[in-house]
Design a protein around this motif. Structure first.
Motif, PDB file in Angstrom:
ATOM      1  N   ALA A  32       0.818  -1.211   0.000  1.00  0.00           N
ATOM      2  CA  ALA A  32       0.000   0.000   0.000  1.00  0.00           C
ATOM      3  C   ALA A  32       0.850   1.259   0.000  1.00  0.00           C
ATOM      4  CB  ALA A  32      -0.945  -0.004   1.201  1.00  0.00           C
ATOM      5  N   ALA A  33       2.001   1.197   0.628  1.00  0.00           N
ATOM      6  CA  ALA A  33       2.841   2.389   0.686  1.00  0.00           C
ATOM      7  C   ALA A  33       3.355   2.782  -0.691  1.00  0.00           C
ATOM      8  CB  ALA A  33       4.014   2.145   1.639  1.00  0.00           C
ATOM      9  N   ALA A  34       3.710   1.780  -1.491  1.00  0.00           N
ATOM     10  CA  ALA A  34       4.281   2.048  -2.814  1.00  0.00           C
ATOM     11  C   ALA A  34       3.249   1.967  -3.935  1.00  0.00           C
ATOM     12  CB  ALA A  34       5.415   1.064  -3.103  1.00  0.00           C
ATOM     13  N   GLY A  35       2.061   1.426  -3.646  1.00  0.00           N
ATOM     14  CA  GLY A  35       1.059   1.228  -4.692  1.00  0.00           C
ATOM     15  C   GLY A  35       1.406   0.105  -5.643  1.00  0.00           C
ATOM     16  N   SER A  37       1.660  -7.024 -13.804  1.00  0.00           N
ATOM     17  CA  SER A  37       1.107  -7.390 -12.498  1.00  0.00           C
ATOM     18  C   SER A  37       0.271  -6.252 -11.925  1.00  0.00           C
ATOM     19  CB  SER A  37       2.232  -7.757 -11.533  1.00  0.00           C
ATOM     20  OG  SER A  37       2.899  -8.931 -11.951  1.00  0.00           O
ATOM     21  N   ILE A  38       0.805  -5.030 -12.009  1.00  0.00           N
ATOM     22  CA  ILE A  38       0.058  -3.881 -11.484  1.00  0.00           C
ATOM     23  C   ILE A  38      -1.202  -3.641 -12.316  1.00  0.00           C
ATOM     24  CG2 ILE A  38       0.145  -1.414 -11.006  1.00  0.00           C
ATOM     25  CD1 ILE A  38       3.211  -1.730 -10.703  1.00  0.00           C
ATOM     26  N   ALA A  39      -1.050  -3.642 -13.645  1.00  0.00           N
ATOM     27  CA  ALA A  39      -2.193  -3.369 -14.514  1.00  0.00           C
ATOM     28  C   ALA A  39      -3.269  -4.441 -14.374  1.00  0.00           C
ATOM     29  CB  ALA A  39      -1.737  -3.267 -15.966  1.00  0.00           C
ATOM     30  N   MET A  40      -2.860  -5.703 -14.277  1.00  0.00           N
ATOM     31  CA  MET A  40      -3.839  -6.780 -14.159  1.00  0.00           C
ATOM     32  C   MET A  40      -4.582  -6.713 -12.833  1.00  0.00           C
ATOM     33  SD  MET A  40      -5.220  -9.290 -15.734  1.00  0.00           S
ATOM     34  CE  MET A  40      -6.497 -10.429 -15.169  1.00  0.00           C
ATOM     35  N   LEU A  62      -8.466  -1.493  -4.684  1.00  0.00           N
ATOM     36  CA  LEU A  62      -9.555  -0.654  -4.203  1.00  0.00           C
ATOM     37  C   LEU A  62      -9.590   0.662  -4.978  1.00  0.00           C
ATOM     38  CD1 LEU A  62      -9.012  -1.143  -0.363  1.00  0.00           C
ATOM     39  CD2 LEU A  62     -10.688  -2.308  -1.805  1.00  0.00           C
ATOM     40  N   ASP A  63     -10.798   1.197  -5.179  1.00  0.00           N
ATOM     41  CA  ASP A  63     -10.937   2.451  -5.918  1.00  0.00           C
ATOM     42  C   ASP A  63     -10.058   3.548  -5.324  1.00  0.00           C
ATOM     43  OD1 ASP A  63     -12.728   1.209  -7.574  1.00  0.00           O
ATOM     44  OD2 ASP A  63     -14.518   2.144  -6.704  1.00  0.00           O
ATOM     45  N   SER A  64     -10.005   3.610  -3.993  1.00  0.00           N
ATOM     46  CA  SER A  64      -9.223   4.652  -3.340  1.00  0.00           C
ATOM     47  C   SER A  64      -7.727   4.491  -3.561  1.00  0.00           C
ATOM     48  CB  SER A  64      -9.520   4.656  -1.834  1.00  0.00           C
ATOM     49  OG  SER A  64      -9.171   3.392  -1.262  1.00  0.00           O
ATOM     50  N   GLU A  65      -7.292   3.275  -3.920  1.00  0.00           N
ATOM     51  CA  GLU A  65      -5.875   2.994  -4.112  1.00  0.00           C
ATOM     52  C   GLU A  65      -5.442   3.070  -5.572  1.00  0.00           C
ATOM     53  OE1 GLU A  65      -3.376   2.026  -1.722  1.00  0.00           O
ATOM     54  OE2 GLU A  65      -4.868   2.990  -0.436  1.00  0.00           O
ATOM     55  N   ILE A  66      -6.396   3.203  -6.485  1.00  0.00           N
ATOM     56  CA  ILE A  66      -6.057   3.168  -7.910  1.00  0.00           C
ATOM     57  C   ILE A  66      -5.106   4.294  -8.313  1.00  0.00           C
ATOM     58  CG2 ILE A  66      -7.018   3.475 -10.231  1.00  0.00           C
ATOM     59  CD1 ILE A  66      -9.295   1.616  -9.436  1.00  0.00           C
ATOM     60  N   PRO A  67      -5.299   5.542  -7.880  1.00  0.00           N
ATOM     61  CA  PRO A  67      -4.324   6.581  -8.272  1.00  0.00           C
ATOM     62  C   PRO A  67      -2.899   6.229  -7.861  1.00  0.00           C
ATOM     63  CG  PRO A  67      -6.299   7.591  -7.367  1.00  0.00           C
ATOM     64  CD  PRO A  67      -6.429   6.118  -7.124  1.00  0.00           C
ATOM     65  N   LYS A  68      -2.735   5.652  -6.690  1.00  0.00           N
ATOM     66  CA  LYS A  68      -1.410   5.270  -6.225  1.00  0.00           C
ATOM     67  C   LYS A  68      -0.844   4.139  -7.089  1.00  0.00           C
ATOM     68  CE  LYS A  68      -1.265   4.981  -1.784  1.00  0.00           C
ATOM     69  NZ  LYS A  68      -1.401   4.404  -0.425  1.00  0.00           N
ATOM     70  N   ALA A  69      -1.718   3.170  -7.444  1.00  0.00           N
ATOM     71  CA  ALA A  69      -1.269   2.062  -8.292  1.00  0.00           C
ATOM     72  C   ALA A  69      -0.925   2.543  -9.700  1.00  0.00           C
ATOM     73  CB  ALA A  69      -2.338   0.975  -8.338  1.00  0.00           C
ATOM     74  N   PRO A 126      -2.045  -0.541 -21.579  1.00  0.00           N
ATOM     75  CA  PRO A 126      -2.523   0.758 -22.085  1.00  0.00           C
ATOM     76  C   PRO A 126      -3.997   1.009 -21.787  1.00  0.00           C
ATOM     77  CG  PRO A 126      -2.034  -0.749 -23.897  1.00  0.00           C
ATOM     78  CD  PRO A 126      -1.518  -1.397 -22.668  1.00  0.00           C
ATOM     79  N   GLU A 127      -4.801  -0.042 -21.752  1.00  0.00           N
ATOM     80  CA  GLU A 127      -6.225   0.140 -21.451  1.00  0.00           C
ATOM     81  C   GLU A 127      -6.414   0.699 -20.047  1.00  0.00           C
ATOM     82  OE1 GLU A 127     -10.169  -2.666 -20.822  1.00  0.00           O
ATOM     83  OE2 GLU A 127      -8.708  -3.227 -22.354  1.00  0.00           O
ATOM     84  N   VAL A 128      -5.689   0.146 -19.078  1.00  0.00           N
ATOM     85  CA  VAL A 128      -5.787   0.617 -17.699  1.00  0.00           C
ATOM     86  C   VAL A 128      -5.296   2.063 -17.595  1.00  0.00           C
ATOM     87  CG1 VAL A 128      -4.740   0.339 -15.407  1.00  0.00           C
ATOM     88  CG2 VAL A 128      -5.751  -1.629 -16.565  1.00  0.00           C
ATOM     89  N   LEU A 129      -4.213   2.382 -18.266  1.00  0.00           N
ATOM     90  CA  LEU A 129      -3.691   3.746 -18.236  1.00  0.00           C
ATOM     91  C   LEU A 129      -4.713   4.737 -18.783  1.00  0.00           C
ATOM     92  CD1 LEU A 129      -0.057   3.033 -19.442  1.00  0.00           C
ATOM     93  CD2 LEU A 129      -0.700   3.912 -17.186  1.00  0.00           C
ATOM     94  N   TYR A 130      -5.316   4.422 -19.914  1.00  0.00           N
ATOM     95  CA  TYR A 130      -6.305   5.322 -20.499  1.00  0.00           C
ATOM     96  C   TYR A 130      -7.533   5.452 -19.598  1.00  0.00           C
ATOM     97  CZ  TYR A 130     -10.167   6.921 -23.354  1.00  0.00           C
ATOM     98  OH  TYR A 130     -11.265   7.599 -23.795  1.00  0.00           O
ATOM     99  N   THR A 131      -8.022   4.325 -19.112  1.00  0.00           N
ATOM    100  CA  THR A 131      -9.244   4.330 -18.302  1.00  0.00           C
ATOM    101  C   THR A 131      -9.091   5.188 -17.056  1.00  0.00           C
ATOM    102  OG1 THR A 131      -9.810   2.113 -19.099  1.00  0.00           O
ATOM    103  CG2 THR A 131     -10.891   2.853 -17.080  1.00  0.00           C
ATOM    104  N   TYR A 132      -7.899   5.188 -16.488  1.00  0.00           N
ATOM    105  CA  TYR A 132      -7.703   5.897 -15.229  1.00  0.00           C
ATOM    106  C   TYR A 132      -6.855   7.165 -15.398  1.00  0.00           C
ATOM    107  CZ  TYR A 132      -9.957   1.887 -13.211  1.00  0.00           C
ATOM    108  OH  TYR A 132     -10.875   0.913 -12.906  1.00  0.00           O
TER     109      TYR A 132
END
Length: 760
Positions: free
Chosen positions: A556-559, A568-571, A579-586, A612-618
């Motif tokens: 959680a500290a590093a996302g 791994s992060i994108a999947m 969690l939605d609240s953690e997505i910006p950090k991830a 790229p899909e995750v990057l665009y979506t968020y």
């Protein structure tokens, strides 16, 4: 439609009660039957003495058939019927043959090839299973204007003999001797007295269904762009593009002379064929001349994946008058259009389309050229949205999802990772963390939930939910039982990622991430169907799994999730575990991983689309665009470097030269640059949110959705851009201005405005 006719020869490869899988069944049959080498000709004459109101014909010829009525082809479909597991399902085609009938004598002629039904013994096993000798089911129903009717069926009155196709094999090619072709056999009045009568043979299945999938057709003809003369006997033809295709030759020579054709995706420096990507497939056609003044021929029961064709003459005096390459694929309607300025990205789109169409041959196959050409479920589900946004895939996927359901293990409920595929059908599965499980895998096994969900969201067709829910529920319950803490089998993982140094190095959490995504899909399906208890159970299971995964793998500290690799992060985000609240950090952690890779994508079969899909979506289209347009290895532009016209299998350009699996990225061009996405699960299904990349001057995008055609076009003028949007009647769209600000709800109509579009 109960009668099947053919040659009785050793016959039928039925399941044996004590056999564990198709490999054992094939092994027991080896040496006991004679595999058919030649094509089979069948003909039936009948008389018509009244005015015809309508004539309808139903036919299933296994493995492949060609149909003629009074010497004219039934239509232009080829390689029919569509492949299936013939013990569980066979597809028949329907024709209106009213215009082909005439007063007096009429003739139905059919030629059968081996196809996937009667493969050569060397291919028996995981690639192909032997079902028996070729066979025919046919019914012709004629209604006359006076109200009477006549039915012509398949029975023992049909005449039969072997044809001029001396050998035919999907992988190895076709041999045709023009001297063996009975002249006039497709016309009424031909003397077939020396032919034998057809035999009644076993029906492969009682599940005979009408094919509603778009047929395979020749969709274009390629002329050679260059010819290399190697010596007086050999020449190599370059058709300029790599395609799923088959050749047509027009030649002149003496009776008995031979022409041998070989095919490849690449050539060597000396101009000879480089056949490495064919693997064990021979891929060779042979034509034996009749000595006619001019002869035109092309193979009937095979296809090849190639750009280059080598012609080898038995005699130097044979004259090649013409050589063409006929590209072929399922004849799907184009429903999406995309264009952007800036050559490389547009070229990537065109190459993806060529690769994708090359791999839509009745079923979604992995590649068209080598000794495989199989409907791998991982390749298919990662590219499904690309197909859905470009083509009308409704009937195509309805048929294929049924194949997946029919292949589901009858006792345990797991899905295989190729469909249709009778291999390992009866074997009991065993799961251990240290053992590769070849029967099923959570990542490839996600094809049914992922594709059913994507089709429902795009088309709004609830049959994708109702038809698949019971099967999906069985699969999810099976996975739930196979889950060991937070571990679930994912044998292949992010296949062919540059981060994976050896086969089988799969992160232990990947199967569970796919399972979590599938739990959410299944819970949503249950809610749509009003199955509240099921929905509650699957959401509870997902919540428990999410908690375990976050506790064990999320920093959680590093996302950072798992090993911190991009995939791994994108999947973890894509699967709904973060969690939605953690997505910006991830997302920030994902951005750091991309920076560490100097802007290059480090992903394989799934990561190439999901990252790229995750990057665009968020909210990071800039990063999605950066990895999409990165120069050098590994990258999409490097993948299509030089004169490549299709996507290779590997980031370094190796493996298959025409592989669809990295084509899943194409949907991002529609969503991100074209700004169009549709999801019928949302209250407002259409979302219009174009992003204008620096340096790009214009883009045009349209999608044919069930309600009509939606368009978004923009063109830059200094710091402003002209934007035009069209929303069809009967649907609402939410428009998000590229420059930011509040969204706007649009009803049916055409909208034009200027937007702020400063470069950089």
């Amino acid at each position: 439609m109960n009668n099947w006719i053919g040659i009785r020869r050793g016959e039928f490869n039925r399941w044996l009660p004590d056999a564990e899988d198709i490999e054992e069944v094939n092994l027991r049959n080896k040496g006991k039957v004679r595999v058919q080498q030649r094509s089979i000709l069948l003909r039936k004459e009948f008389a018509v003495s009244k005015a015809v109101k309508k004539a309808s014909l139903k036919i299933c010829g296994l493995g492949f058939y060609q149909l003629w009525i009074n010497g004219k082809e039934g239509d232009d479909r080829i390689l029919a019927p569509i492949k299936s597991d013939y013990f569980k399902k066979a597809l028949y085609d329907s024709y209106d043959v009213s215009p082909l009938l005439k007063d007096g004598k009429n003739l139905i002629a059919v030629e059968l090839g081996n196809g996937w039904f009667c493969p050569q013994e060397k291919w028996w096993g995981w690639r192909m299973s032997w079902y028996g000798s070729p066979r025919l089911m046919l019914e012709l129903d004629i209604t006359f204007t006076d109200g009477s009717s006549l039915r012509i069926g398949a029975d023992e009155s049909w005449k039969l003999r072997e044809g001029a196709v001396l050998f035919n094999c999907i992988y190895d090619g076709e041999t045709y001797d023009a001297n063996e072709e009975p002249q006039g056999w497709r016309e009424a009045g031909y003397d077939d007295g020396a032919w034998q009568y057809a035999a009644l043979v076993e029906a492969p299945t009682e599940n005979l269904l009408e094919n509603k999938t778009p047929p395979i057709r020749v969709t274009g003809v390629l002329e050679p762009v260059k010819i290399f003369q190697l010596d007086k006997f050999r020449s190599v033809y370059d058709f300029g593009e790599n395609w799923t295709a088959r050749p047509t030759l027009t030649v002149k020579g003496k009776k008995g002379q031979k022409i041998v054709l070989n095919f490849a995706e690449h050539i060597n420096d000396d101009g000879t064929l480089n056949k490495h990507s064919n693997n064990g497939a021979v891929v060779e056609d042979t034509y034996i001349l009749s000595g006619a003044e001019k002869e035109t021929w092309g193979p009937r029961f095979v296809w090849h994946g190639y750009r280059y064709m080598m012609i080898t003459l038995s005699d130097a005096d044979i004259i090649i008058l013409d050589a063409k390459s006929k590209k072929l694929h399922s004849d799907l309607e184009f429903t999406g259009q995309f264009y952007c300025s800036g050559g490389k990205l547009q070229r990537l789109h065109e190459i993806i389309l060529r690769s994708q169409l090359s791999c839509l041959i009745g079923l979604p196959i992995d590649c068209p050229q080598r000794d495989e050409r199989l409907p791998w479920m991982g390749d298919a589900h990662v590219t499904a949205e690309t197909c859905i946004y470009n083509f009308d895939m409704r009937e195509f996927y309805k048929n294929w999802l049924q194949d997946i359901r029919l292949g589901q293990h009858s006792r345990e409920g797991w899905y295989q990772y190729i469909a249709p595929w009778p291999y390992f059908q009866h074997r009991k599965s065993v799961f251990r963390e240290t053992t590769i499980v070849w029967e099923t895998t959570a990542d490839w096994g996600s094809a049914l939930p992922v594709i059913a969900d994507q089709c429902y969201r795009f088309y709004g067709d609830t049959s994708f939910i109702t038809d698949n829910y019971d099967s999906l529920k069985r699969y999810i319950l099976y996975c739930e039982g196979a889950l060991k803490g937070d571990f679930l089998f994912a044998n292949h993982g992010d296949w062919m990622s540059p981060d994976i140094e050896k086969d089988g190095e799969v992160q232990p959490y990947l199967g569970a991430l796919f399972f979590h995504k599938n739990l959410l899909i299944t819970a949503y399906f249950a809610e749509v169907l009003g199955k509240a208890d099921d929905a509650a159970h699957f959401r509870e299971t997902a919540g428990t799994l999410k908690k375990m995964l976050l506790e064990k793998y999320y920093d959680a500290a590093a996302g950072v999730f798992g090993d911190g690799r991009q995939y791994s992060i994108a999947m973890a985000i894509y699967s709904g575990v973060i969690l939605d609240s953690e997505i910006p950090k991830a997302i920030d952690a994902l951005a750091r991983a991309i920076d560490a890779a100097k802007g290059h994508l480090r992903g394989g079969i799934f990561g190439a689309k999901i990252i790229p899909e995750v990057l665009y979506t968020y909210g990071r289209p800039d990063l999605a665009y950066r990895i999409l347009t990165a120069e050098g290895y590994p990258g999409f532009f490097d993948l299509i470097a030089a004169d490549k016209t299709t996507l290779p299998e590997l980031w370094d350009g190796g493996g298959s030269g025409n592989h669809c699996m990295f084509g899943g990225i194409d949907v991002m061009l529609y969503r991100m640059i074209g700004g169009l996405s549709i999801d019928h699960s949302r209250k407002i299904p259409l979302r219009i949110q174009p992003w204008l990349p620096p340096g790009m001057e214009e883009a045009r995008c349209s999608l044919k959705v069930p309600e009509g055609t939606v368009r978004c076009e923009w063109r830059r003028h200094t710091d402003l851009a002209e934007l035009a949007i069209e929303v069809p009647q009967g649907i609402k769209a939410e428009f998000f201005p590229p420059e930011g600000g509040l969204s706007q709800i649009l009803s049916g109509g055409i909208y034009k405005r200027n937007i702020y579009a400063r470069q950089g």
